[in-house]
Design a protein around this motif. Structure first.
Motif, mmCIF file in Angstrom:
data_model
loop_
_atom_site.group_PDB
_atom_site.id
_atom_site.type_symbol
_atom_site.label_atom_id
_atom_site.label_comp_id
_atom_site.label_asym_id
_atom_site.label_seq_id
_atom_site.Cartn_x
_atom_site.Cartn_y
_atom_site.Cartn_z
ATOM 1 N N SER A 137 74.650 -23.039 -35.638
ATOM 2 C CA SER A 137 74.583 -21.848 -34.794
ATOM 3 C C SER A 137 73.652 -22.075 -33.599
ATOM 4 O O SER A 137 73.959 -21.673 -32.478
ATOM 5 N N GLN A 141 74.332 -21.735 -29.609
ATOM 6 C CA GLN A 141 73.505 -20.952 -28.681
ATOM 7 C C GLN A 141 73.132 -21.774 -27.448
ATOM 8 O O GLN A 141 73.159 -21.276 -26.323
ATOM 9 N N ASP A 168 76.172 -11.077 -36.287
ATOM 10 C CA ASP A 168 75.807 -11.303 -34.881
ATOM 11 C C ASP A 168 76.563 -12.495 -34.314
ATOM 12 O O ASP A 168 77.014 -12.475 -33.171
ATOM 13 N N GLU A 171 80.133 -11.537 -33.731
ATOM 14 C CA GLU A 171 80.235 -10.732 -32.509
ATOM 15 C C GLU A 171 80.189 -11.624 -31.264
ATOM 16 O O GLU A 171 80.965 -11.430 -30.330
ATOM 17 N N MET A 172 79.305 -12.620 -31.258
ATOM 18 C CA MET A 172 79.249 -13.544 -30.124
ATOM 19 C C MET A 172 80.557 -14.312 -29.988
ATOM 20 O O MET A 172 81.049 -14.522 -28.879
#
Length: 184
Positions: A137, A141, A168, A171-172
């Motif tokens: 993750s 990012q 989260d 959602e991204m």
């Protein structure tokens, strides 16, 4: 526009994660916990499973190393980043096979926007612990922040295949509209 950040070696490693085994010293209990976490609806609370996984990743047979890790995490949480950095540098030097030491240092580098350093530490984390959904993750990012949308999307999908209970992150991923993504 994308950056010139050297993401390809880490991205290739992430794509190869399913075929990689964790380092020999990884706690065996992680196998059953990660299988349980990967279920769409585990029998017990997801938070409990995740907490156990993180506790195992954070644990070390050297009590002083664990205390040092605790101090580094506490320093990061309180915003004392300059205090955390030498602690984490010490941990990766003294315990180079401790995946979580590398991951925490990658997190610190990410917070400090030292993306190149973070990528190197994510790579080492994943070489030691290919099931580390946090490191995958984190790579996503970094990719997102640097305009590598295809790689970010792929990393988020892979992280969610390991731990599908990251709202989260989901959602991204949903926000990365596929019609905007092009191979480069």
């Amino acid at each position: 526009m994308t950056s010139s950040l050297p993401i390809d070696p880490v991205f290739q490693l992430i794509l190869d994660l399913p075929s990689r085994a964790p380092a020999a010293g990884a706690p065996r209990r992680l196998v059953s916990l990660l299988k349980e976490l990967a279920r769409p609806e585990p029998a017990r609370p997801v938070e409990e499973i995740e907490d156990q996984i993180w506790a195992l990743w954070m644990s070390h047979e050297d009590r002083v190393a664990e205390e040092t890790m605790g101090a580094a995490v506490e320093a990061m949480a309180s915003g004392a980043l300059k205090q955390a950095r030498p602690l984490l540098d010490h941990l990766v030097t003294k315990h180079p096979d401790w995946a979580e030491a590398w991951n925490k240092r990658a997190t610190l580098a990410y917070i400090e926007t030292r993306d190149r350093d973070s990528l190197q530490d994510i790579q080492r984390t994943l070489e030691l612990e290919p099931r580390h959904f946090g490191a995958v993750s984190g790579f996503g990012q970094i990719c997102l922040r640097n305009g590598h949308l295809n790689e970010a999307r792929a990393a988020f999908q892979i992280a969610l295949s390991i731990n599908p209970h990251l709202p989260d992150l989901r959602e991204m991923l949903d926000d990365l509209d596929p019609h905007l993504l092009m191979l480069h």
